[in-house]
Scaffold this motif. Structure first.
Motif: not given
Ligand code: GLU
Ligand code: ZN
Length: 298
Positions: A8-12, A44-46
């Motif tokens: 899994g992953r967390f992507a803030p 980290i979704e930067d």
């Molecule tokens: N980066 C996105 C957000 O913080 C989440 C993207 C995802 O989990 O696919 O809302």
């Protein structure tokens, strides 16, 4: 790396401090991974550098660490992965799926009267060369994408009529979230995506890109959102306060309640590690409510 392990992953996105809504998504994805003896990656979704706040990524990571989350491997930053996105774009372009869009903001705004704006395909047949200064769109096909979400159930979207050809590289040269997330999830071998239900609408576009790029489709689980008493999604833009990090157990207990996990009240007096042990052992996605949850600002 094999696909048999749960990953899994967390992507803030580093656009502000950790607030309650982000914490809920983190807890959901973490407990899914831990209860499957899986790995949990941090990304980290930067990619949209125009929305990033300096220092926010480090602050988020510190806060998550303070809540006792443990992630595997190095933190991945989208801003450092442009080459991967470039090469996915090349693949789509070789399949003749990409075209430049020269529509003005005003032209597009006219199509913007639906909750999900539909691009009518104005530039589809112009056959312009792929130039740096234009946004790039991917052609969608006239077919329905369906998938089963583990909480929200069966979903269908007809991309052509409900979304239209969508932007994967913006006019300002930045890659769009839709492409970056698909490339990263595949490249990192993510087997299940757990995130807020505000992204349910994006999932068919992501599945479409996975199909065109020949990637394996992960499982999906979309969590309910937290809504404030004015009816807005709880987040930075609605003024949700950053979480007070001095009481991690209390906050995590509240999150477990909102996720329908019915934690015993005594857990609030336990240590962080005991709380996590209880949460991992008792995690049950059947109890997660489908409806968004109303809460007061924390
Ligand atoms: N980066 C996105 C957000 O913080 C989440 C993207 C995802 O989990 O696919 O809302
Ligand atoms: Zn256009």
């Amino acid at each position: 790396m094999t696909q048999s392990i749960y990953r899994g992953r967390f992507a803030p996105s580093p656009t502000g401090e950790l607030h309650f809504g982000t914490l809920l998504a983190a807890v959901g994805s973490y407990l899914q991974a831990r209860s499957h003896q899986g790995e949990w990656l941090m990304r980290i979704e930067d990619v949209d550098t125009t929305r990033c706040v300096p220092g926010a990524a480090d602050a988020l990571l510190r806060a998550l660490d303070g809540f006792g989350f443990e992630w595997q491997g190095e933190v991945v930053y989208q801003s450092q992965r442009t080459e991967l996105y470039e090469s996915a774009l090349d693949n789509l372009s070789k399949k003749n799926l990409i075209y430049p869009c020269t529509c003005s903001r005003k032209q597009l705004a006219n199509e913007d009267n639906l909750s999900l704006p539909v691009y009518a395909g104005h530039c589809r047949h112009h056959h312009l060369p792929l130039a740096e200064e234009h946004a790039l769109r991917v052609r969608v096909e006239d077919r329905t994408i369906s998938f089963e979400d583990q909480i929200m159930g069966q979903n269908r979207q007809q991309l052509a009529s409900e979304c239209g050809d969508f932007v994967i590289k913006r006019k300002d040269g930045l890659f769009a979230y839709q492409l970056a997330v698909v490339v990263d999830d595949a490249q990192q071998g993510v087997t299940e995506v757990v995130r807020g239900v505000d992204l349910l609408n994006s999932t068919p576009r992501q599945i479409y890109l996975q199909q065109q790029l020949g990637y394996v489709q992960p499982n999906y689980l979309h969590l309910p959102l937290l809504i404030d008493l004015q009816g807005h999604k709880l987040g930075k833009s609605t003024g949700a306060a950053a979480l007070n990090l001095s009481q991690p157990v209390l906050h995590l207990h509240s999150v477990l309640v909102l996720l329908g996990q019915q934690p015993p009240a005594e857990l609030t007096r336990d240590s962080l590690s005991q709380l996590w042990l209880w949460a991992i052992e008792h995690w049950n996605i059947e109890n997660i409510p489908k409806q968004n949850q109303f809460i007061k600002h924390q």
